[in-house]
Write an enzyme that holds these catalytic residues in place. Structure first.
Site, PDB file in Angstrom:
ATOM      1  CD  GLU A 255     -30.183 -40.771  -7.705  1.00 44.29           C
ATOM      2  OE1 GLU A 255     -29.562 -39.962  -6.939  1.00 44.29           O
ATOM      3  OE2 GLU A 255     -29.893 -41.168  -8.809  1.00 44.29           O
TER       4      GLU A 255
ATOM      5  CG  ASP B 294     -27.403 -42.130  -5.998  1.00 41.36           C
ATOM      6  OD1 ASP B 294     -27.630 -42.487  -4.751  1.00 41.36           O
ATOM      7  OD2 ASP B 294     -27.483 -42.631  -7.086  1.00 41.36           O
TER       8      ASP B 294
ATOM      9  CE1 TYR C 143     -24.322 -43.871  -6.541  1.00 37.84           C
ATOM     10  CE2 TYR C 143     -22.497 -42.531  -7.061  1.00 37.84           C
ATOM     11  CZ  TYR C 143     -23.888 -42.826  -7.470  1.00 37.84           C
ATOM     12  OH  TYR C 143     -24.654 -42.436  -8.281  1.00 37.84           O
TER      13      TYR C 143
END
Ligand SMILES: [Zn+2]
Ligand SMILES: [Zn+2]
Length: 931
Positions: free
Chosen positions: A7, A105, A311
């Site tokens: 990403e 992600d 995350y």
């Protein structure tokens, strides 16, 4: 070849490092994009979305009669590449690749970004295998597992992201355009409306209305101060709040010593260790450390991309079985938290704590790798420490408090005291962020008779509900289903940057309130959470495959059409209401001259000022710094002297500049120049100020009669003042010229601003370039300048000054440049050389030189040499060049000495001339004798 698409660039770099197994990773740029080679693989990063959606062509004109705001609802939507270089590079590699892994992600937005990359790959290569790596932390085990067991792109999840994107575009664009046009706003002042943004603003406005409508109720609190064995303590009346003053007074009067202990109750209170962090829980905890929601998320994302934490966008508060808690603990022993980790291991609870929310996409936020403070900035370290300590706390035992409740009697009135003592420290050993404090009471037993040292009756009032802090608002948004864990903090950031809300806790601005309340009146669907909640639910359905993207988008468009039915029917009312209510934000008070409203105004370009609504009858105005220093806005503070709102300049990316009361600031900044006027005194200044005349400029530009009329001073005084003002303006003009000049010559240096240098000059009596040209370098060297700088400043000042002087004598600019280029820079240079020499050196016709230099000789009071014609000059030149020993070089020197022909040479005084020519008298006589 294996192409890996992450990403962001930094994630691509880390993935390459982790997958290369310590092997060589070659970083290089291809088409301006960083790529990382290892083995047969190439990893590259996106910049989040590399394509964006927009309306098809033809909808950009806001004033279009055909494409009204409502038509945007059904306008076609197209995808456009925003990062062309990256798109081109994906295509280039896709053609060569035999495997592509999407490693964006893993959530709705990340899946959509991944799907965008997938489509670009497919457009270049229809057959290549494309798989998907899913991970929650950028660490070796996570990344290795994700690439060993890849899955496929989740098109349902991406479709949910796409639906959100389309719906937000359509809602935001059509409603923003409608409201802005209705309220006649454009450019930087548009009024934005959004699907999540408007209901969120609605909550803040509602809370503000509650606060405004709140009527405080008085109540009374009664307590006594006592002591046991020298230890003081306080006991409260068991009634708590007395709503009736008479009742409180009676209880106060009844209260008599002794204070007798009637009961002692001991108890325990368990204090559970906190549950793992989800996004909201994390933002709330980071808020207590002083971080705004968007800062907290920005820092967490950086920590994630660097592999320090997992995350940070997650709704999960239960550690999944697959998460290796022991390995994380072991790893953390390499960090400065070693002793806390060891304590946790020794005291570890049977099961980690857990919250109510479980989701399968990501685990709760937890540390992903050991770090130390040298790896990051201070704020990031604070956040990392918070995540580590929270993680340890979830594995630590509960704390336990010992509580104590003591009941008293004092003259028939009942009092009580409570205390608590931490008995088992539990998780608090590693997690010290909680505010609970110990409250220690002296030891007491039933029957103790204690003194009443003081009876305290306090007047109190109920308080209005509190404004939302950013983290409280995020919790509330979550509860109401507004936005997602990934978007909530952004929505709040937008409300602040669009000036709908300000400060923390959040307070709506005038515009924020006006827009919200007007919309509430005509189309409350926009400002209430219900519709947005429904859409969020539908997006969950798309994710599960129960609904299609197109179906959900269509449904939302139908809703929007219904809203437009209401809006369009009331367009004029909506516009007028918003305009009436927001006009107030530009009013800063009453005009001191005519009493009408003073308004913040902007004229063409960047100029901003405060003007009177009575214009043109009343011309009162105050200038403000240009908009390049920031947009002027009204502040709530009001000047005690002038009753005007304070002014603040705001500019993106810099601290606001508080100007304070604009009139006070105007008066102060003009006071110094006023006091420069020779005939001024305090009494006159007061008279001028009373007549609202504040600046020298105004005095210089007013008529004598008007000045007398306004201030009541005599005509003579008025006339002197006006002359003085004109003088001061001239001095100021010259000073500003001087300042500009110094700035252009002297380089800036630390600790020596230009203002410091020119300030010293003006104080030392050097007020313009002319006097600078006459200054000695020793004087300047005392004014923060080096010798070299002083010399160069004086030389250049001389040039400028002389040039101005020569120009004023009528020498045309083009010729002047020729003279100066040839080295004749001052009037003295002109007078000391013969016109013939000047002509020779500059190429200017000799007759013209005579004409140019005549006024210079006159100004210097020197007689100009006799004129010779061009013809005579040429003839003389020819004669002289024939003489043996005279060449061009010698000729120049002769001209300089004023000798233009043979006869003049013959009659010259050889002694003096030989000095000028720089040859011996003998040699000169020999030349003359040759003729
Ligand atoms: Zn006025
Ligand atoms: Zn003021």
């Amino acid at each position: 070849m294996h192409l890996i698409i992450a990403e962001k660039n930094i994630v691509a770099q880390r993935i390459a490092g982790l997958l290369s197994e310590g092997g060589r990773v070659t970083a290089e740029k291809d088409g301006g994009v960083s790529i990382y080679h290892f083995g047969d693989s190439v990893a590259m990063g996106l910049k989040g979305h590399v394509v964006e959606i927009d309306f098809e062509e033809g909808y950009t004109n806001w004033r279009s009669e055909v494409h009204t705001p409502r038509t945007l609802i059904d306008a076609g939507i197209v995808k456009k590449a925003t990062e062309k270089k990256i798109v081109a590079l994906i295509k280039k590699f896709a053609k060569k690749a035999d495997l592509v892994t999407i490693a964006t992600d893993y959530d709705r937005e990340g899946e959509l970004i991944g799907k965008e990359a997938y489509e670009i790959v497919r457009s270049a290569n229809r057959d290549v295998t494309v798989n998907r790596a899913i991970f929650s932390a950028i660490t070796k085990p996570e990344i290795a597992a994700a690439f060993e067991n890849p899955t496929t792109v989740d098109f349902d999840l991406a479709a949910a992201g796409e639906a959100r994107q389309e719906i937000d575009l359509v809602w935001g664009a059509s409603l923003t355009r409608f409201i802005s046009i209705a309220a006649k706003r454009g450019g930087n002042n548009i009024l934005s409306v959004g699907r999540v943004q408007s209901p969120t603003l609605g909550m803040i406005v509602d809370r503000e209305k509650e606060i405004e409508a709140f009527v405080p109720t008085p109540y009374w609190m009664l307590s006594v101060m006592s002591e046991k064995a020298g230890e003081p303590f306080e006991a409260r009346h068991t009634t708590g709040k007395f709503w009736d003053k008479a009742e409180a007074k009676t209880a106060e009067a009844n209260t008599k010593a002794p204070l007798t202990v009637t009961d002692v109750k001991e108890g325990v209170r368990s204090d559970s260790a906190p549950s793992p962090f989800d996004t909201t829980g994390y933002i709330v905890a980071a808020g207590r450390l002083g971080l705004s929601a968007s800062n907290a998320m920005r820092i967490a994302e950086e920590l994630y991309m660097n592999g320090f934490i997992s995350y940070p966008r997650t709704d999960n508060t239960i550690y999944p079985k697959s998460l290796d808690l022991d390995a994380i603990l072991n790893d953390l022993k390499k960090s400065p938290f070693k002793s806390d980790v060891e304590w946790t291991e020794k005291n570890r609870r049977a099961q980690p704590t857990s919250g109510k929310k479980s989701s399968t996409d990501h685990p709760p936020i937890h540390p992903a790798g050991a770090a130390n403070p040298s790896m990051m900035d201070e704020q990031s370290w604070k956040v990392y420490e918070l995540v580590v300590r929270r993680f340890l706390a979830t594995l630590s035992p509960d704390a336990r408090w010992k509580t104590l409740k003591i009941m008293f009697d004092a003259g028939g009135e009942e009092y009580t005291s409570t205390g608590q003592r931490l008995e088992v420290e539990g998780y608090r050993h590693v997690y010290g962020y909680s505010q609970a404090k110990e409250q220690i009471l002296p030891e007491m037993s039933v029957g103790d008779r204690l003194p009443v040292n003081k009876i305290v009756l306090e007047d109190k009032e109920t308080l209005p509900p509190a404004r939302y802090s950013q983290s409280k608002l995020i919790q509330q948004m979550e509860e109401l289903g507004l936005g997602t864990k990934s978007t909530r903090h952004d929505v709040i950031g937008k409300l602040v940057s669009r000036r709908y809300v300000e400060e923390n806790p959040l307070k709506p601005t005038l515009v924020g309130k006006a827009v919200t309340e007007t919309l509430e009146e005509y189309a409350s669907l926009i400002t209430k959470p219900d519709m947005t909640q429904t859409l969020e639910r539908h997006m969950e359905d798309i994710k599960k495959g129960d609904k299609t993207k197109d179906g959900v988008v269509e449904e939302s468009k139908k809703m929007l059409h219904r809203i437009f039915d209401e809006l369009e029917a009331n367009e004029e009312n909506i516009g007028n209401e918003i305009m009436d209510r927001t006009a107030e934000e530009r009013i800063i008070g009453k005009c001191p001259i005519c009493g009408q409203s003073l308004m913040l105004k902007t004229s063409k370009g960047m100029a901003q000022f405060i003007g009177c609504n009575g214009y043109p009858d009343c011309s009162f105005n105050i200038g403000l710094p240009s908009a390049q220093w920031g947009k002027a806005i009204r502040d709530d503070k009001v000047c005690e002297i002038h009753g005007l709102n304070h002014i603040r300049l705001i500019r993106k990316g810099s601290r606001p500049w508080d100007i304070g009361c604009p009139l006070c600031s105007h008066i102060n900044s003009n006071r110094e120049s006023l006091s420069m006027m020779a005939s001024i005194n305090e009494e006159l200044i007061t008279k001028l100020h009373n007549a609202h005349i504040y600046s020298v400029y105004e005095i210089a530009n007013i008529s004598k009669q008007e000045l007398c009329g306004k201030t009541g001073i005599s005509e003579g005084t008025a006339e002197t003042l006006i002359w003085d003002a004109m003088d001061v303006l001239e001095i100021l003009r010259k000073r500003s010229e001087l300042k500009k000049f110094v700035r252009s010559v002297i380089p800036p240096r630390r600790g020596r601003s230009h203002a410091k240098v020119t300030g010293a000059m003006i104080e030392g009596g050097i007020g313009d370039i002319a006097s600078l040209a006459d200054t000695k370098k020793q004087t300047l060297m005392k004014m923060f300048l080096s010798e070299q700088e002083a010399e160069s400043l004086i030389y250049q000042a001389k040039c400028i000054h002389n040039k101005a002087f020569l120009k004023s004598l009528g020498i045309p600019a083009v010729s002047l440049k020729k003279y100066m280029d040839a080295g004749f820079v001052s009037a003295d240079d002109f007078v000391n050389a013969h016109p013939a020499y000047l002509s020779e050196k500059t190429g200017i016709n000799i007759e013209t030189v005579y004409k140019h230099t005549a006024p210079v000789y006159e100004a210097r009071g020197v007689k100009q040499p006799a004129k010779i014609s061009k013809k005579a000059f040429e003839a003389g030149r020819e004669e002289l060049l024939k003489v043996r020993g005279i060449g061009e070089a010698m000729l120049e020197k002769l001209y300089f000495a004023g000798i233009t022909d043979i006869s003049a040479l013959k009659s010259a005084n050889t002694g003096e001339l030989s000095k000028t020519l720089g040859i011996s008298a003998d040699k000169l006589e020999k030349i003359i004798s040759e003729i």
